[in-house]
Design an enzyme around this catalytic site. Structure first.
Site, mmCIF file in Angstrom:
data_model
loop_
_atom_site.group_PDB
_atom_site.id
_atom_site.type_symbol
_atom_site.label_atom_id
_atom_site.label_comp_id
_atom_site.label_asym_id
_atom_site.label_seq_id
_atom_site.Cartn_x
_atom_site.Cartn_y
_atom_site.Cartn_z
ATOM 1 C CE LYS A 1 3.226 3.441 3.200
ATOM 2 N NZ LYS A 1 3.479 3.608 4.616
ATOM 3 C CD GLU B 1 10.624 1.760 9.937
ATOM 4 O OE1 GLU B 1 10.499 2.734 9.182
ATOM 5 O OE2 GLU B 1 10.374 0.597 9.584
ATOM 6 C CE1 TYR C 1 1.230 -0.231 4.353
ATOM 7 C CE2 TYR C 1 0.218 1.936 4.311
ATOM 8 C CZ TYR C 1 1.038 1.014 4.923
ATOM 9 O OH TYR C 1 1.678 1.346 6.092
ATOM 10 N NE ARG D 1 7.060 4.398 0.165
ATOM 11 C CZ ARG D 1 6.947 5.182 1.234
ATOM 12 N NH1 ARG D 1 8.023 5.521 1.918
ATOM 13 N NH2 ARG D 1 5.773 5.631 1.624
ATOM 14 C CG LEU E 1 8.639 2.689 4.265
ATOM 15 C CD1 LEU E 1 8.399 1.550 3.272
ATOM 16 C CD2 LEU E 1 7.309 3.322 4.636
HETATM 17 C C1 PLP Z 1 7.011 1.856 9.307
HETATM 18 C C2 PLP Z 1 7.030 3.200 8.665
HETATM 19 N N1 PLP Z 1 8.200 3.857 8.554
HETATM 20 C C3 PLP Z 1 8.267 5.083 8.000
HETATM 21 C C4 PLP Z 1 7.129 5.719 7.527
HETATM 22 C C5 PLP Z 1 7.223 7.086 6.911
HETATM 23 O O1 PLP Z 1 7.087 7.000 5.528
HETATM 24 P P1 PLP Z 1 6.573 8.247 4.668
HETATM 25 O O2 PLP Z 1 7.483 9.396 5.025
HETATM 26 O O3 PLP Z 1 6.747 7.815 3.271
HETATM 27 O O4 PLP Z 1 5.166 8.496 5.063
HETATM 28 C C6 PLP Z 1 5.893 5.066 7.607
HETATM 29 C C7 PLP Z 1 4.681 5.701 7.102
HETATM 30 O O5 PLP Z 1 3.593 5.202 7.192
HETATM 31 C C8 PLP Z 1 5.840 3.776 8.185
HETATM 32 O O6 PLP Z 1 4.678 3.098 8.279
#
Ligand code: PLP
Length: 292
Positions: A152, A184, A38, A57, A208
């Protein structure tokens, strides 16, 4: 913004339809196995912010789990843009997911003739200004997730348990670590500031590679703020001058307390504030003079 009672449009298998007309099959592999991927794309003033990066992505995640998306990049951009227009979305997000389709339950991939299922919907919300400007509390938790966190994936149980544990401790976000090395957040990337330098986990299989993380790192480089994409420990975290989290919905949010310990002076730090203002500039650049 659509009025109450008006049926929201969604994307279902490439078509824009009423939400009420969508029926998820009990044997959809996304539903049974979490077998899908997603994206969440932020919309400011009707414009997809970093839309191309998110869609790229989505295709990358799909390819890493051998999932076929039967639409070209441009078809995807057109579909999502049309959905935003149809729903008259000004400020909010688009959620888009692709599952490996409907097939009798079996761990093996279904035959190639089984179509993947693409769906998307929009959600209206405004910027979380209170947390962006005042900061939030976080709790550290062990990172119990799999080893493909760069995908993701719909499999979010580890993230869900982490977030719930933080919430039950009165915190906004969980900061995950593997044997003491910070990876993270539950739904965000984490960065620390030490002696003016921004440090964040490298973009490998353990995190991610957040789109906001990438924008933030680029703005650091353009504004001569030193960055270090390197792992750091829980001790480094607790001793940091500043901590912040980045994500599509939270943007750049300061973390002012971790496990009950105040970080810095308990207020958003100067580098975090600078990065927030650069980020707002990026939004304005891409989405016009959005009223921040
Ligand atoms: C596990 C995880 N890490 C990092 C992020 C941040 O990603 P982004 O900056 O693309 O929203 C998300 C966003 O949902 C996430 O679920």
């Amino acid at each position: 913004m659509r009025g109450v009672g008006i049926v929201m449009k969604v994307i279902w298998q490439g078509n824009i339809v009423d939400r009420m007309d969508v029926h998820v099959d009990i044997e959809d592999r996304g539903y049974q196995f979490g077998d899908g991927i997603y994206e969440v794309i932020r919309v400011y003033k009707g414009c997809l912010f970093t839309g191309k990066e998110h869609i790229n992505r989505l295709y990358e995640s799909a390819s890493k789990v051998r999932l076929h998306i039967p639409y070209s990049f441009q078809q995807m951009v057109d579909m999502l843009t049309r959905l935003v227009k149809e729903n008259e979305l000004q400020n909010g997000s688009i959620y888009v997911q692709v599952t490996r389709g409907v097939s009798p339950r079996n761990h093996l991939f279904p035959p190639a003739t089984v179509e993947t299922i693409l769906s998307a919907y929009t959600k209206e919300f405004s910027r979380p200004v209170e947390t962006i400007y005042n900061g939030v509390k976080a709790k550290t938790v062990e990172d119990i997730r799999w080893l493909k966190c760069d995908v993701k994936s719909l499999n979010l149980l580890g993230n869900v348990l982490a977030k719930q544990s933080a919430y039950e401790a009165g915190c906004f976000e969980a900061i995950q670590h593997r044997i003491g090395m910070v990876t993270e957040g539950s739904a965000s990337n984490i960065a620390i500031v030490v002696d003016g330098k921004v440090k964040t986990h490298p973009a490998n299989h353990l995190i991610l590679n957040g789109i906001v993380r990438q924008v933030m790192l680029q703005t650091c480089v353009s504004n001569h703020i030193q960055v270090d994409e390197a792992p750091f420990t829980l001790e480094d975290l607790m001793r940091a001058d500043e901590i912040f989290m980045t994500s599509t919905t939270s943007e750049i949010t300061p973390i002012v307390e971790v496990d009950g310990t105040i970080i810095g002076n308990g207020m958003p730090g100067p580098i975090t504030k600078k990065l927030q203002s650069y980020y707002e500039e990026e939004i304005k650049k891409q989405c016009g003079s959005y009223c921040l």
